[in-house]
Design a protein around this motif. Sequence first.
Motif, PDB file in Angstrom:
ATOM      1  N   VAL A   1      21.278  11.907   9.605  1.00  0.00           N
ATOM      2  CA  VAL A   1      20.053  11.788   8.820  1.00  0.00           C
ATOM      3  C   VAL A   1      18.836  11.768   9.753  1.00  0.00           C
ATOM      4  N   LEU A   2      17.861  12.593   9.411  1.00  0.00           N
ATOM      5  CA  LEU A   2      16.614  12.644  10.177  1.00  0.00           C
ATOM      6  C   LEU A   2      15.736  11.469   9.748  1.00  0.00           C
ATOM      7  N   ILE A   3      15.315  10.649  10.719  1.00  0.00           N
ATOM      8  CA  ILE A   3      14.561   9.440  10.378  1.00  0.00           C
ATOM      9  C   ILE A   3      13.108   9.588  10.831  1.00  0.00           C
ATOM     10  N   LEU A   4      12.191   9.415   9.884  1.00  0.00           N
ATOM     11  CA  LEU A   4      10.765   9.569  10.172  1.00  0.00           C
ATOM     12  C   LEU A   4      10.025   8.288   9.825  1.00  0.00           C
ATOM     13  N   GLY A   5       8.930   8.044  10.560  1.00  0.00           N
ATOM     14  CA  GLY A   5       8.095   6.879  10.259  1.00  0.00           C
ATOM     15  C   GLY A   5       6.661   7.321  10.104  1.00  0.00           C
ATOM     16  N   GLY A   6       5.916   6.534   9.319  1.00  0.00           N
ATOM     17  CA  GLY A   6       4.504   6.843   9.171  1.00  0.00           C
ATOM     18  C   GLY A   6       3.726   5.589   8.850  1.00  0.00           C
ATOM     19  N   GLY A   7       2.426   5.676   8.988  1.00  0.00           N
ATOM     20  CA  GLY A   7       1.590   4.523   8.669  1.00  0.00           C
ATOM     21  C   GLY A   7       0.698   4.167   9.842  1.00  0.00           C
ATOM     22  N   VAL A   8       0.185   2.954   9.803  1.00  0.00           N
ATOM     23  CA  VAL A   8      -0.723   2.510  10.863  1.00  0.00           C
ATOM     24  C   VAL A   8       0.113   1.986  12.023  1.00  0.00           C
ATOM     25  N   ILE A   9       0.403   2.884  12.952  1.00  0.00           N
ATOM     26  CA  ILE A   9       1.297   2.536  14.062  1.00  0.00           C
ATOM     27  C   ILE A   9       0.605   2.867  15.382  1.00  0.00           C
ATOM     28  N   PRO A  10       0.392   1.864  16.234  1.00  0.00           N
ATOM     29  CA  PRO A  10      -0.330   2.107  17.494  1.00  0.00           C
ATOM     30  C   PRO A  10       0.424   3.091  18.391  1.00  0.00           C
ATOM     31  N   ASP A  11      -0.335   3.954  19.078  1.00  0.00           N
ATOM     32  CA  ASP A  11       0.271   4.957  19.966  1.00  0.00           C
ATOM     33  C   ASP A  11       1.225   4.322  20.966  1.00  0.00           C
ATOM     34  N   THR A  12       0.878   3.110  21.415  1.00  0.00           N
ATOM     35  CA  THR A  12       1.693   2.468  22.455  1.00  0.00           C
ATOM     36  C   THR A  12       3.085   2.092  21.950  1.00  0.00           C
ATOM     37  N   ASP A  13       3.235   1.969  20.646  1.00  0.00           N
ATOM     38  CA  ASP A  13       4.554   1.604  20.094  1.00  0.00           C
ATOM     39  C   ASP A  13       5.469   2.811  19.903  1.00  0.00           C
ATOM     40  N   ILE A  14       4.872   4.012  19.887  1.00  0.00           N
ATOM     41  CA  ILE A  14       5.627   5.198  19.477  1.00  0.00           C
ATOM     42  C   ILE A  14       6.799   5.541  20.412  1.00  0.00           C
ATOM     43  N   PRO A  15       6.597   5.514  21.755  1.00  0.00           N
ATOM     44  CA  PRO A  15       7.736   5.864  22.627  1.00  0.00           C
ATOM     45  C   PRO A  15       8.968   4.998  22.379  1.00  0.00           C
ATOM     46  N   ALA A  16       8.769   3.704  22.204  1.00  0.00           N
ATOM     47  CA  ALA A  16       9.919   2.806  21.993  1.00  0.00           C
ATOM     48  C   ALA A  16      10.607   3.102  20.654  1.00  0.00           C
ATOM     49  N   LEU A  17       9.822   3.437  19.643  1.00  0.00           N
ATOM     50  CA  LEU A  17      10.413   3.753  18.333  1.00  0.00           C
ATOM     51  C   LEU A  17      11.249   5.030  18.411  1.00  0.00           C
TER      52      LEU A  17
ATOM     53  N   ILE B   1       6.964   9.985  14.535  1.00  0.00           N
ATOM     54  CA  ILE B   1       6.055   9.042  13.872  1.00  0.00           C
ATOM     55  C   ILE B   1       4.783   9.806  13.500  1.00  0.00           C
ATOM     56  N   PHE B   2       4.399   9.712  12.240  1.00  0.00           N
ATOM     57  CA  PHE B   2       3.181  10.387  11.779  1.00  0.00           C
ATOM     58  C   PHE B   2       2.112   9.346  11.490  1.00  0.00           C
ATOM     59  N   THR B   3       1.012   9.414  12.216  1.00  0.00           N
ATOM     60  CA  THR B   3      -0.050   8.415  12.068  1.00  0.00           C
ATOM     61  C   THR B   3      -1.176   8.967  11.197  1.00  0.00           C
TER      62      THR B   3
ATOM     63  N   HIS C   1       0.844  -1.200   0.000  1.00  0.00           N
ATOM     64  CA  HIS C   1       0.000   0.000   0.000  1.00  0.00           C
ATOM     65  C   HIS C   1       0.869   1.236   0.000  1.00  0.00           C
ATOM     66  N   ASP C   2       1.011   1.881  -1.167  1.00  0.00           N
ATOM     67  CA  ASP C   2       1.890   3.047  -1.194  1.00  0.00           C
ATOM     68  C   ASP C   2       1.165   4.342  -1.532  1.00  0.00           C
ATOM     69  N   ARG C   3      -0.160   4.333  -1.428  1.00  0.00           N
ATOM     70  CA  ARG C   3      -0.886   5.583  -1.669  1.00  0.00           C
ATOM     71  C   ARG C   3      -0.407   6.674  -0.712  1.00  0.00           C
ATOM     72  N   GLY C   4      -0.308   6.321   0.571  1.00  0.00           N
ATOM     73  CA  GLY C   4       0.131   7.301   1.574  1.00  0.00           C
ATOM     74  C   GLY C   4       1.525   7.815   1.276  1.00  0.00           C
ATOM     75  N   ALA C   5       2.440   6.895   0.944  1.00  0.00           N
ATOM     76  CA  ALA C   5       3.822   7.297   0.654  1.00  0.00           C
ATOM     77  C   ALA C   5       3.858   8.243  -0.533  1.00  0.00           C
ATOM     78  N   LYS C   6       2.998   7.958  -1.538  1.00  0.00           N
ATOM     79  CA  LYS C   6       2.997   8.813  -2.722  1.00  0.00           C
ATOM     80  C   LYS C   6       2.411  10.196  -2.434  1.00  0.00           C
ATOM     81  N   VAL C   7       1.381  10.237  -1.608  1.00  0.00           N
ATOM     82  CA  VAL C   7       0.799  11.536  -1.247  1.00  0.00           C
ATOM     83  C   VAL C   7       1.840  12.368  -0.495  1.00  0.00           C
ATOM     84  N   VAL C   8       2.545  11.719   0.436  1.00  0.00           N
ATOM     85  CA  VAL C   8       3.581  12.439   1.186  1.00  0.00           C
ATOM     86  C   VAL C   8       4.701  12.888   0.242  1.00  0.00           C
ATOM     87  N   ALA C   9       5.103  11.994  -0.664  1.00  0.00           N
ATOM     88  CA  ALA C   9       6.185  12.329  -1.607  1.00  0.00           C
ATOM     89  C   ALA C   9       5.806  13.567  -2.416  1.00  0.00           C
ATOM     90  N   ARG C  10       4.565  13.605  -2.868  1.00  0.00           N
ATOM     91  CA  ARG C  10       4.086  14.736  -3.654  1.00  0.00           C
ATOM     92  C   ARG C  10       4.085  16.028  -2.828  1.00  0.00           C
TER      93      ARG C  10
END
Lengths: 312, 130
Positions: B87-103, B111-113, B17-26
């Motif tokens: 390098v600045l490292i970012l994550g996005g997608g369906v990621i539960p809030d509880t996982d974010i602190p560890a990431l 992390i952008f949800t 599923h890369d619709r989200g990645a493409k929207v962000v890229a644009r």
Amino acid sequence: MDIVQELLAGSRLALARAITAVENEYDEAAEIMQKVYPFTGKAQVIGITGPPGAGKSTLTDKLAKEYRRQEKTVGIVAVDPTSPFYGGAILGDRIRMNELTLDPGVFIRSMGTRGSLGGLARKTVDVIKIMDAFGKDIIFIETVGVGQSEVDVIKASDTIVVVLVPGQGDDIQAIKAGILEIGDIFAINKADYDGVERLNTELEMMLELNPNNALWRPLVKRTVASRGDGVEDLMQAINEHVEYLVTSGELIRRRSIRTKNELLLLINDHISKQVMDRISLGGELDSLVNSIEDHQQTPYNIVRNILAEILR
Amino acid sequence: MEKRIRVLVAKPGLDGHDRGAKVVARALRDAGFEVIYTGLRQTPEQIAEAALEEDVNVVAMSLLSGAHNTLFPKVVNLLKDKELENVLILGGGVIPDTDIPALKQAGVAEIFTPGTSTAAIVEFIKANVK
């Protein structure tokens, strides 16, 4: 060690950073090029050009793999357009080249055109030189998807492959000036589509009328890049062209023209930069424009005065 | 001398599923960034190597398969191994809030949800890029 010594010693990180410095015209760019230059001139440079969606990236990927099989190291400079409105770019040529990413013998760099209109970025030629000094045997330049007149790729390549696809216009298109004049080899890609016979015939007819055929008659090859069909044959054609370049002396002639053009461009760049630096100080440009509007001066005597001052 | 922010937009893992990645890229393109898009199903090793060759300032990963806890930190470590600490490292997608602190602990800057505006991503990059 400085960045050039590091890249000459084989550091991929130094190579990547040297390219950035030159592409962004950082202060150290001129010094990097100065140090790199003595190590250039060894690589074989292959330009891949053609309309958008013709399969340039896929074909470059497959050709690179063929050269890797012969244990040649490969550099790829892939150019995509920069938005004229926002200055940003989507550089997507790597999508077709993912299998090459982890091969340590391959280095791929994407570039945005950043305002250049000839199919390459302004600094593409310098980036090729850096990869050449790094020690790449074969360097591919993949241009942006071109229409008819974006022929800057000749300023940088030994051999030019024009990638075409069937079904894009009649035979008048084939006799117009432009990219069809610069091909040393024509690859008819997607050769499993309808119209391939007609395109092939039209190309051959156009090439028959070339005035220089006695020296090198451009070859026409068919490929289906996505399946790898015809790629070995295409590489064979490239090798034939290289042999012709070397034995006929054409390689020396082409490179000499390139050296001359690069020198002229460099002189041009430096003079115009000095002029710009001189007249953009303290709003002088605006007052010069005003003096033209007020009929106190003409553009011609302004130019004469500025040049006299700078070249004194 | 002109600095241009370069962003690698990558899809690690096996979801298609890369619709989200493409929207962000644009959106990043329209913000004036140079976006290198590498396509689907990238291994962490491919992402790190592409980041090196392209000398990017930002690696933005989109992942919807649930493998973020494994794959994001792996990319962070590989980038470190390649001396790409800046390098600045970012994550996005369906990621539960509880996982974010560890990431974030592992080195992902943000992390952008789902529901994040693209403008927020652009602003974050501009404010944090090194």
